[in-house]
Design a protein around this motif. Sequence first.
Motif, PDB file in Angstrom:
ATOM      1  N   UNK A 211      -1.859  -5.474  -2.183  1.00 31.52           N
ATOM      2  CA  UNK A 211      -1.708  -4.072  -2.561  1.00 31.52           C
ATOM      3  C   UNK A 211      -0.213  -3.808  -2.689  1.00 31.52           C
ATOM      4  N   UNK A 212       0.250  -3.424  -3.877  1.00 28.81           N
ATOM      5  CA  UNK A 212       1.673  -3.231  -4.108  1.00 28.81           C
ATOM      6  C   UNK A 212       2.041  -1.768  -4.223  1.00 28.81           C
ATOM      7  N   UNK A 216       9.743   5.527  -3.110  1.00 31.22           N
ATOM      8  CA  UNK A 216      10.234   6.028  -1.829  1.00 31.22           C
ATOM      9  C   UNK A 216       9.065   6.306  -0.884  1.00 31.22           C
ATOM     10  N   UNK A 217       9.405   6.394   0.397  1.00 31.25           N
ATOM     11  CA  UNK A 217       8.381   6.673   1.404  1.00 31.25           C
ATOM     12  C   UNK A 217       8.213   8.172   1.626  1.00 31.25           C
ATOM     13  N   UNK A 218       9.241   8.955   1.290  1.00 32.52           N
ATOM     14  CA  UNK A 218       9.184  10.405   1.480  1.00 32.52           C
ATOM     15  C   UNK A 218       9.807  11.126   0.300  1.00 32.52           C
ATOM     16  N   UNK A 227       2.054   5.911   4.933  1.00 31.29           N
ATOM     17  CA  UNK A 227       1.597   5.767   6.315  1.00 31.29           C
ATOM     18  C   UNK A 227       0.071   5.715   6.374  1.00 31.29           C
ATOM     19  N   UNK A 228      -0.579   6.493   5.534  1.00 37.75           N
ATOM     20  CA  UNK A 228      -2.046   6.473   5.465  1.00 37.75           C
ATOM     21  C   UNK A 228      -2.526   5.126   4.929  1.00 37.75           C
ATOM     22  N   UNK A 229      -1.807   4.596   3.935  1.00 34.71           N
ATOM     23  CA  UNK A 229      -2.160   3.297   3.370  1.00 34.71           C
ATOM     24  C   UNK A 229      -2.055   2.194   4.425  1.00 34.71           C
ATOM     25  N   UNK A 230      -0.974   2.228   5.214  1.00 37.37           N
ATOM     26  CA  UNK A 230      -0.790   1.218   6.257  1.00 37.37           C
ATOM     27  C   UNK A 230      -1.926   1.292   7.280  1.00 37.37           C
ATOM     28  N   UNK A 240      -6.859 -11.266   4.630  1.00 32.84           N
ATOM     29  CA  UNK A 240      -6.662 -11.642   3.241  1.00 32.84           C
ATOM     30  C   UNK A 240      -6.072 -10.505   2.406  1.00 32.84           C
ATOM     31  N   UNK A 241      -5.837  -9.336   3.036  1.00 30.76           N
ATOM     32  CA  UNK A 241      -5.201  -8.220   2.328  1.00 30.76           C
ATOM     33  C   UNK A 241      -3.750  -8.104   2.787  1.00 30.76           C
ATOM     34  N   UNK A 242      -2.837  -8.061   1.825  1.00 32.39           N
ATOM     35  CA  UNK A 242      -1.412  -7.950   2.145  1.00 32.39           C
ATOM     36  C   UNK A 242      -0.823  -6.748   1.425  1.00 32.39           C
ATOM     37  N   UNK A 243       0.097  -6.057   2.105  1.00 30.05           N
ATOM     38  CA  UNK A 243       0.794  -4.910   1.514  1.00 30.05           C
ATOM     39  C   UNK A 243       2.196  -5.329   1.142  1.00 30.05           C
ATOM     40  N   UNK A 244       2.556  -5.115  -0.106  1.00 34.96           N
ATOM     41  CA  UNK A 244       3.879  -5.493  -0.601  1.00 34.96           C
ATOM     42  C   UNK A 244       4.601  -4.217  -1.040  1.00 34.96           C
TER      43      UNK A 244
END
Length: 244
Positions: A211-212, A216-218, A227-230, A240-244
């Motif tokens: 998931x890419x 910005x974060x804010x 933060x909800x995605x994390x 097997x799911x990675x956040x990039x």
Amino acid sequence: MKFLYLANIRFPTEKAHGLQIAQMCEAFAQGGAQVTLLVARRHNSAEMIAADPFVYYGVARNFELASVPCLDLIGRWSSLDRIAFLLQTFTYLVAALASLWIKADLRAEVYYSRDLFTVLALGLFLPRRARWYEVHQSSKSRIGVALQGWAVRHVAGVVCVTSRLAQEMRALGAQQVMVEHDGFRLERFAGLPERAEARHRLGLPADSFIVGYTGRLQTLNQSKGIDVLVEALGSLRDPEIALC
């Protein structure tokens, strides 16, 4: 046809909306319109000040660029950014409307914007047939919904970037609505490596579902939802799911 695009933004800007607006102006000009982009004269980074906007965005020099002054205090005191945003917006609108009144070369047959406050301000002085509103998000607050509802009901047309937005704007009373999805230029991505090679170069897991996110974060000290995605990815408990 004279076409004035009003954008209350830093220009150029490293943010995605700058590229979208530049390419829209280029496309309108390619379609035969005489286009002027009117932006805010805001504080900017040294890199952006030195940049040629047409080179930076990779667009043709087929439209004019103009700017108006504003009081830009955004980022000076983070706790007051909302007030600074309103102040900057108000002063940009005053300067923009004054420029339309004073400078004949800025008067147009079509006034186009994706800024809600700009569309509302134009509605006080310009005929409905001349105003177009490009919608990228729906307002959430009660006052915001009321203002957006008034805006979509009092313009010549509403352009939405998704079908869902079009449904929401019609529910607010918009009559002339078209859906024009954001796109990309295929030639910008020519010669990319295959997926496996790209993952290898970037050190990403070869077999994971990735998931890419880019950005910005804010914005204005408000979370953009990462933060909800994390938390969501953490709750799946799937290696097997990675956040990039």
